[in-house]
Write an enzyme that holds these catalytic residues in place. Structure first.
Site, PDB file in Angstrom:
ATOM      1  N   SER A 174      16.779  69.437  94.020  1.00  0.00           N
ATOM      2  CA  SER A 174      17.812  70.092  94.817  1.00  0.00           C
ATOM      3  C   SER A 174      17.223  70.628  96.120  1.00  0.00           C
ATOM      4  CB  SER A 174      18.418  71.241  94.025  1.00  0.00           C
ATOM      5  OG  SER A 174      18.910  70.738  92.801  1.00  0.00           O
ATOM      6  N   CYS A 229      15.966  69.003  98.592  1.00  0.00           N
ATOM      7  CA  CYS A 229      14.739  68.307  99.008  1.00  0.00           C
ATOM      8  C   CYS A 229      15.020  67.011  99.754  1.00  0.00           C
ATOM      9  CB  CYS A 229      13.843  68.057  97.811  1.00  0.00           C
ATOM     10  SG  CYS A 229      13.137  69.584  97.155  1.00  0.00           S
ATOM     11  N   GLY A 230      16.234  66.827 100.261  1.00  0.00           N
ATOM     12  CA  GLY A 230      16.443  65.733 101.217  1.00  0.00           C
ATOM     13  C   GLY A 230      17.277  64.551 100.782  1.00  0.00           C
ATOM     14  N   THR A 236      20.740  64.226 100.530  1.00  0.00           N
ATOM     15  CA  THR A 236      21.890  64.006 101.397  1.00  0.00           C
ATOM     16  C   THR A 236      21.428  63.494 102.759  1.00  0.00           C
ATOM     17  OG1 THR A 236      23.149  65.705 100.250  1.00  0.00           O
ATOM     18  CG2 THR A 236      23.884  65.142 102.468  1.00  0.00           C
ATOM     19  N   ASN A 237      20.335  64.042 103.257  1.00  0.00           N
ATOM     20  CA  ASN A 237      19.834  63.600 104.557  1.00  0.00           C
ATOM     21  C   ASN A 237      19.389  62.145 104.515  1.00  0.00           C
ATOM     22  OD1 ASN A 237      19.488  65.802 106.855  1.00  0.00           O
ATOM     23  ND2 ASN A 237      19.461  66.802 104.864  1.00  0.00           N
ATOM     24  N   ARG A 279       8.852  68.349  97.156  1.00  0.00           N
ATOM     25  CA  ARG A 279       8.526  69.152  98.323  1.00  0.00           C
ATOM     26  C   ARG A 279       7.151  69.745  98.049  1.00  0.00           C
ATOM     27  NH1 ARG A 279      11.720  72.259 102.182  1.00  0.00           N
ATOM     28  NH2 ARG A 279      13.650  71.251 101.575  1.00  0.00           N
ATOM     29  N   HIS A 321      19.667  62.010  89.063  1.00  0.00           N
ATOM     30  CA  HIS A 321      19.892  62.880  90.226  1.00  0.00           C
ATOM     31  C   HIS A 321      19.382  62.149  91.465  1.00  0.00           C
ATOM     32  CE1 HIS A 321      19.203  67.200  92.036  1.00  0.00           C
ATOM     33  NE2 HIS A 321      20.362  66.701  92.388  1.00  0.00           N
ATOM     34  N   ARG A 330      26.824  75.701 101.791  1.00  0.00           N
ATOM     35  CA  ARG A 330      27.176  74.286 101.593  1.00  0.00           C
ATOM     36  C   ARG A 330      28.445  73.892 102.323  1.00  0.00           C
ATOM     37  NH1 ARG A 330      23.820  71.208  97.677  1.00  0.00           N
ATOM     38  NH2 ARG A 330      22.307  72.770  97.030  1.00  0.00           N
ATOM     39  N   ASN A 388      21.398  78.509 100.666  1.00  0.00           N
ATOM     40  CA  ASN A 388      22.085  77.512  99.831  1.00  0.00           C
ATOM     41  C   ASN A 388      23.562  77.386 100.213  1.00  0.00           C
ATOM     42  OD1 ASN A 388      22.167  75.556  97.703  1.00  0.00           O
ATOM     43  ND2 ASN A 388      23.130  77.073  96.364  1.00  0.00           N
ATOM     44  N   ARG A 416      23.225  77.733  91.455  1.00  0.00           N
ATOM     45  CA  ARG A 416      23.166  77.458  90.022  1.00  0.00           C
ATOM     46  C   ARG A 416      22.314  78.521  89.334  1.00  0.00           C
ATOM     47  NH1 ARG A 416      20.143  73.805  89.081  1.00  0.00           N
ATOM     48  NH2 ARG A 416      19.526  73.178  91.184  1.00  0.00           N
ATOM     49  N   ASP A 439      23.902  62.205  95.761  1.00  0.00           N
ATOM     50  CA  ASP A 439      23.377  63.175  94.787  1.00  0.00           C
ATOM     51  C   ASP A 439      23.175  62.612  93.379  1.00  0.00           C
ATOM     52  OD1 ASP A 439      22.544  65.992  94.535  1.00  0.00           O
ATOM     53  OD2 ASP A 439      24.217  66.202  93.161  1.00  0.00           O
ATOM     54  N   GLY A 480      15.393  60.802 110.391  1.00  0.00           N
ATOM     55  CA  GLY A 480      15.528  59.394 110.795  1.00  0.00           C
ATOM     56  C   GLY A 480      14.208  58.640 110.774  1.00  0.00           C
ATOM     57  N   GLU A 481      13.108  59.365 110.994  1.00  0.00           N
ATOM     58  CA  GLU A 481      11.787  58.718 111.002  1.00  0.00           C
ATOM     59  C   GLU A 481      11.390  58.243 109.595  1.00  0.00           C
ATOM     60  OE1 GLU A 481      10.863  57.936 113.834  1.00  0.00           O
ATOM     61  OE2 GLU A 481      10.107  59.577 115.098  1.00  0.00           O
ATOM     62  N   LYS A 513      27.266  68.375  88.151  1.00  0.00           N
ATOM     63  CA  LYS A 513      26.022  68.416  87.389  1.00  0.00           C
ATOM     64  C   LYS A 513      26.272  68.456  85.880  1.00  0.00           C
ATOM     65  CE  LYS A 513      23.491  67.788  90.834  1.00  0.00           C
ATOM     66  NZ  LYS A 513      23.092  68.631  91.859  1.00  0.00           N
ATOM     67  N   TYR A 564      30.854  79.172  91.440  1.00  0.00           N
ATOM     68  CA  TYR A 564      30.080  78.464  92.449  1.00  0.00           C
ATOM     69  C   TYR A 564      29.669  77.038  92.063  1.00  0.00           C
ATOM     70  CZ  TYR A 564      26.991  77.487  96.233  1.00  0.00           C
ATOM     71  OH  TYR A 564      26.428  76.899  97.328  1.00  0.00           O
ATOM     72  N   GLY A 565      29.835  76.115  92.958  1.00  0.00           N
ATOM     73  CA  GLY A 565      29.262  74.760  92.939  1.00  0.00           C
ATOM     74  C   GLY A 565      28.971  74.199  91.567  1.00  0.00           C
TER      75      GLY A 565
HETATM   76  P1  GTP Z   1      21.028  69.130  96.879  1.00  0.00           P
HETATM   77  O1  GTP Z   1      22.388  68.948  97.453  1.00  0.00           O
HETATM   78  O2  GTP Z   1      20.715  70.534  96.517  1.00  0.00           O
HETATM   79  O3  GTP Z   1      20.751  68.204  95.735  1.00  0.00           O
HETATM   80  O4  GTP Z   1      19.968  68.837  98.084  1.00  0.00           O
HETATM   81  P2  GTP Z   1      19.489  67.480  98.772  1.00  0.00           P
HETATM   82  O5  GTP Z   1      18.384  66.884  97.992  1.00  0.00           O
HETATM   83  O6  GTP Z   1      20.651  66.610  99.079  1.00  0.00           O
HETATM   84  O7  GTP Z   1      18.830  68.030 100.129  1.00  0.00           O
HETATM   85  P3  GTP Z   1      19.335  67.924 101.642  1.00  0.00           P
HETATM   86  O8  GTP Z   1      19.332  66.514 102.154  1.00  0.00           O
HETATM   87  O9  GTP Z   1      20.597  68.662 101.780  1.00  0.00           O
HETATM   88  O10 GTP Z   1      18.173  68.702 102.373  1.00  0.00           O
HETATM   89  C1  GTP Z   1      17.802  70.010 102.042  1.00  0.00           C
HETATM   90  C2  GTP Z   1      17.010  70.639 103.145  1.00  0.00           C
HETATM   91  O11 GTP Z   1      15.854  69.848 103.416  1.00  0.00           O
HETATM   92  C3  GTP Z   1      17.783  70.744 104.448  1.00  0.00           C
HETATM   93  O12 GTP Z   1      17.521  71.996 105.029  1.00  0.00           O
HETATM   94  C4  GTP Z   1      17.220  69.635 105.286  1.00  0.00           C
HETATM   95  O13 GTP Z   1      17.307  69.910 106.649  1.00  0.00           O
HETATM   96  C5  GTP Z   1      15.776  69.512 104.790  1.00  0.00           C
HETATM   97  N1  GTP Z   1      15.277  68.118 104.902  1.00  0.00           N
HETATM   98  C6  GTP Z   1      15.904  66.991 104.502  1.00  0.00           C
HETATM   99  N2  GTP Z   1      15.184  65.885 104.792  1.00  0.00           N
HETATM  100  C7  GTP Z   1      14.052  66.323 105.395  1.00  0.00           C
HETATM  101  C8  GTP Z   1      12.901  65.656 105.939  1.00  0.00           C
HETATM  102  O14 GTP Z   1      12.781  64.432 105.919  1.00  0.00           O
HETATM  103  N3  GTP Z   1      11.928  66.460 106.444  1.00  0.00           N
HETATM  104  C9  GTP Z   1      12.045  67.821 106.480  1.00  0.00           C
HETATM  105  N4  GTP Z   1      11.054  68.525 107.004  1.00  0.00           N
HETATM  106  N5  GTP Z   1      13.121  68.483 105.997  1.00  0.00           N
HETATM  107  C10 GTP Z   1      14.107  67.751 105.463  1.00  0.00           C
HETATM  108  C1  SPV Z   2      21.953  70.814  93.397  1.00  0.00           C
HETATM  109  O1  SPV Z   2      21.581  71.990  93.235  1.00  0.00           O
HETATM  110  O2  SPV Z   2      21.243  69.833  93.071  1.00  0.00           O
HETATM  111  C2  SPV Z   2      23.256  70.531  94.033  1.00  0.00           C
HETATM  112  C3  SPV Z   2      24.167  71.654  94.216  1.00  0.00           C
HETATM  113  O3  SPV Z   2      23.569  69.397  94.326  1.00  0.00           O
HETATM  114  S1  SPV Z   2      24.993  72.071  92.753  1.00  0.00           S
HETATM  115  O4  SPV Z   2      26.261  71.371  92.715  1.00  0.00           O
HETATM  116  O5  SPV Z   2      25.226  73.534  92.806  1.00  0.00           O
HETATM  117  O6  SPV Z   2      24.202  71.689  91.608  1.00  0.00           O
HETATM  118 MN    MN Z   3      21.832  67.879  93.962  1.00  0.00          MN
END
Ligand code: GTP
Ligand code: SPV
Ligand code: MN
Length: 608
Positions: free
Chosen positions: A272, A274-275, A277-278, A420, A250, A389, A387, A81, A297, A516-517, A230, A221-222
């Site tokens: 963005s 910062c975790g 999706t995880n 973060r 968000h 994806r 970045n 972005r 998201d 997971g923790e 967004k 892009y995205g």
């Molecule tokens: P956007 O799609 O940009 O909105 O990102 P997001 O907020 O969905 O972040 P995503 O879950 O993709 O994680 C981004 C990065 O942070 C990845 O490299 C992950 O591996 C890392 N990450 C996610 N969760 C954790 C966590 O609990 N601890 C640590 N150390 N890293 C994490």
């Molecule tokens: C973000 O940056 O928060 C994303 C990727 O989820 S994008 O669709 O490029 O905004």
């Molecule tokens: Mn996002």
């Protein structure tokens, strides 16, 4: 070329005259070779992916490894972005607020009209009817994206509900649909050869919240180009939500199921990369707890008749960060990807037709990196862009919640804010009230990531993780959050927590194992809702001690967990001038007094 001569313009498959007229107007302006109305069919997918393979924009992956999946590498100048080139065009400058780039609508439209003039020459204009959120919603949120990028069309098919099944809704919609105009800004002269990733150095990602329009130019892009995401579901929708009394955030949406089989829904706003999706696909390490995904998201939240806040996910797919994703950190994302139908962008390509990125299992000795160069472990550069994806349909996720597509949404019990931060911010803090939680969200901060162009690592305030995604004045947004709480039954409001998975020790290691923790933290949050867990009343809010968390079998040193939970008054005192600076940016006139009051109360508790 006049409109009538652009083949396909007159083939509008909708009775909505506004749509037909708009397509005609844009075809006239942008002068494509032809207009194609997208139906979202599998045949269309095959035709477009075949064409993109032929053009060299995408590569078909080995179907044995990744069925019906593709790899794309963007131009190095179009990887994220572009916040500097993102504009909120409201009639007054105050309307956009101090956190957005502002240009008056008429001026922006004048400038961009000239950019769009002839910008689709030699290309196809695609019309993509789409819906954000369930199509059977009471008030389905419709849009039409015009784009000259095949990559955007196939991405929109994964990320949104799009195609012929949206037309009956559009027929009935009158003017309740969003005009989303996109051009990569790379016209082709007669006989000119195309490049794999056409785009333009001059980029504009413009929003007109008052007229519910999006004009995007120059990027493929995205978040710059998939305008349902967004641009619509956050920037335009946040303005709609402000007007209509709901929230467009968000946030991921997660379902947690306790050992007693009780379901809880949690929404979490992290900036963005910062975790989100995880956490959305979390595989809990705490025995007896399960988790399911509703969204990763974006969350749209409205009060239900029972007075609770209900969330829906407006999206249809995941656009996830690839690096860091692996079978250990996010097995559910890996399974979602393995099911196929995925598009990977700016990862690396293996010699046997698969994809790879940093921290993925395997030990590749040779790759083609995202820039198209030969890569070996000694290359000294990252094989995948930070970045990079994957784009994949949500319903392939093995833990998707059965109710993910429910137009009524899911009732939210807890809201998490998180950034973060290497220092200062503890692993988890519970807010004293909705208003205090709103203050936490309003002042949250995070180190910048590769999801946006710019300096990675720099700490900035990112209110509710919405800094780059807010379609109006940030002070009005805070007031809207406060009012949302005031208008509700306090017992039914979600409880608010502030989390930080990213605090570090002196040697730079993460103090908390994360992934997971994080279920241990969520378990504590849920037990707080149920009145079952203890906490310490600290100046910043309620924070657990290590004893108050379930750490049985945790993959971390006890002393690290303790350090991750520490409330260091001196560190917090150092935040005070930063928050003061942030509030000065917003302007005292714009800042709700209740947020100022929370700040004064915090200072007092800290003795600052
Ligand atoms: P956007 O799609 O940009 O909105 O990102 P997001 O907020 O969905 O972040 P995503 O879950 O993709 O994680 C981004 C990065 O942070 C990845 O490299 C992950 O591996 C890392 N990450 C996610 N969760 C954790 C966590 O609990 N601890 C640590 N150390 N890293 C994490
Ligand atoms: C973000 O940056 O928060 C994303 C990727 O989820 S994008 O669709 O490029 O905004
Ligand atoms: Mn996002």
């Amino acid at each position: 070329m006049t409109a009538a001569t652009v083949p396909g313009t007159d083939k509008a498959p909708t009775t909505n005259q506004g749509v037909a007229a708009w397509v005609q107007e844009i075809a006239e302006l942008t002068a494509p070779d032809r207009v194609v109305w997208c139906d979202g069919s599998d045949e269309e997918w095959t035709r477009l992916t075949d064409q993109l393979v032929e053009q060299g924009t995408i590569v078909r992956l080995d179907p044995e490894k990744k069925p019906n999946s593709f790899y794309a590498a963007s131009d190095a100048g179009d990887v994220a972005r572009v916040e500097e080139r993102t504009f909120i065009c409201t009639e007054t400058e105050r309307g956009a607020g101090p956190t957005n780039n502002w240009v008056a609508p008429a001026e922006m439209k004048r400038t961009m009209t000239e950019l769009y003039r002839g910008s689709m020459k030699g290309r196809t204009l695609y019309v993509v009817p789409f819906c954000m959120g369930p199509t059977d919603a009471e008030d389905p949120k419709l849009g039409v994206e015009i784009t000259d990028s095949e990559y955007v069309v196939i991405s929109m098919k994964i990320m949104t509900r799009m195609g012929a099944h949206i037309l009956p809704l559009l027929d009935e919609a009158g003017d309740r649909w969003v005009k989303a105009l996109h051009s990569i800004g790379a016209p082709l002269a007669e006989g000119q050869a195309d490049v794999p990733w056409p785009h333009n150095e001059d980029k504009y990602i413009s929003h007109f919240p008052e007229t519910r329009e999006i004009w995007s130019y120059g990027s493929g892009y995205g978040g710059n180009a998939l305008l349902g995401k967004k641009c619509y579901a956050l920037r335009i929708a946040s303005a709609m939500a402000h007007d209509e009394g709901w929230l467009a955030e968000h946030m991921l949406i997660l379902k947690l199921i306790s050992p007693e089989e009780k379901a809880y829904y949690v929404a979490a706003a992290f900036p963005s990369a910062c975790g989100k999706t995880n956490l959305a696909m979390l595989q809990p390490t705490v025995p007896g707890w399960r988790a399911e995904t509703v969204g990763d998201d974006i969350a749209w939240m409205k009060f239900g008749e029972d007075g609770r806040l209900y969330a829906t996910n407006p999206e249809f797919g995941f656009f996830g960060v690839a690096p860091g994703t692996n079978w250990k950190t996010n097995p559910n994302a890996m399974r979602t990807i393995e099911a196929g139908n995925a598009l990977f962008t700016n990862v690396a390509l293996t010699d046997d037709g698969d994809v790879w990125w940093e921290d993925l299992e395997g030990d590749p000795q040779h790759l083609t990196d995202w820039k198209g160069n030969d890569w070996t472990p000694d290359s000294g550069v990252k094989a995948a862009h930070p970045n990079s994806r994957y784009t994949v349909p949500i319903d392939q996720c093995p833990v998707v919640a059965p109710e993910w597509n429910d137009p009524n949404g899911v009732p939210i019990s807890a809201i998490l804010f998180g950034g973060r931060r290497k220092t200062t911010v503890p692993l988890v803090t519970e807010a004293r009230s909705w208003q205090h939680g709103t203050f936490m969200g309003a002042t949250m901060s995070s180190e910048k990531t590769a999801a946006a162009a710019g300096t990675v690592g720099e700490v900035r305030r990112d209110p509710m993780a919405m800094l780059p995604f807010l379609g109006y004045n940030v002070g009005d947004y805070f007031a809207h959050w406060v009012a949302t709480g005031k208008g509700a039954d306090a017992d039914k409001l979600p409880k608010i927590f502030y989390v930080n998975w990213f605090r570090r020790g002196e040697d730079g290691r993460f103090l908390w194992p994360g992934f997971g923790e994080n279920s241990r933290v969520l378990k504590w949050c849920i037990e707080r809702l149920e009145g079952k867990a203890a906490a310490v009343d600290t100046p910043i809010g309620f924070v657990p001690t290590a004893d108050q968390l379930d750490l049985d079998g945790v993959d971390a040193e006890r002393s690290d967990v303790e350090a991750s939970l520490a409330v260091d008054v001196e560190e917090w005192k150092a935040e005070i001038p930063l928050i003061e600076e942030w509030f000065a940016t917003i302007g005292e006139d714009n800042l709700p007094t209740s947020i100022r009051d929370e700040f004064e109360a915090l200072k007092q508790r800290l003795g600052a």
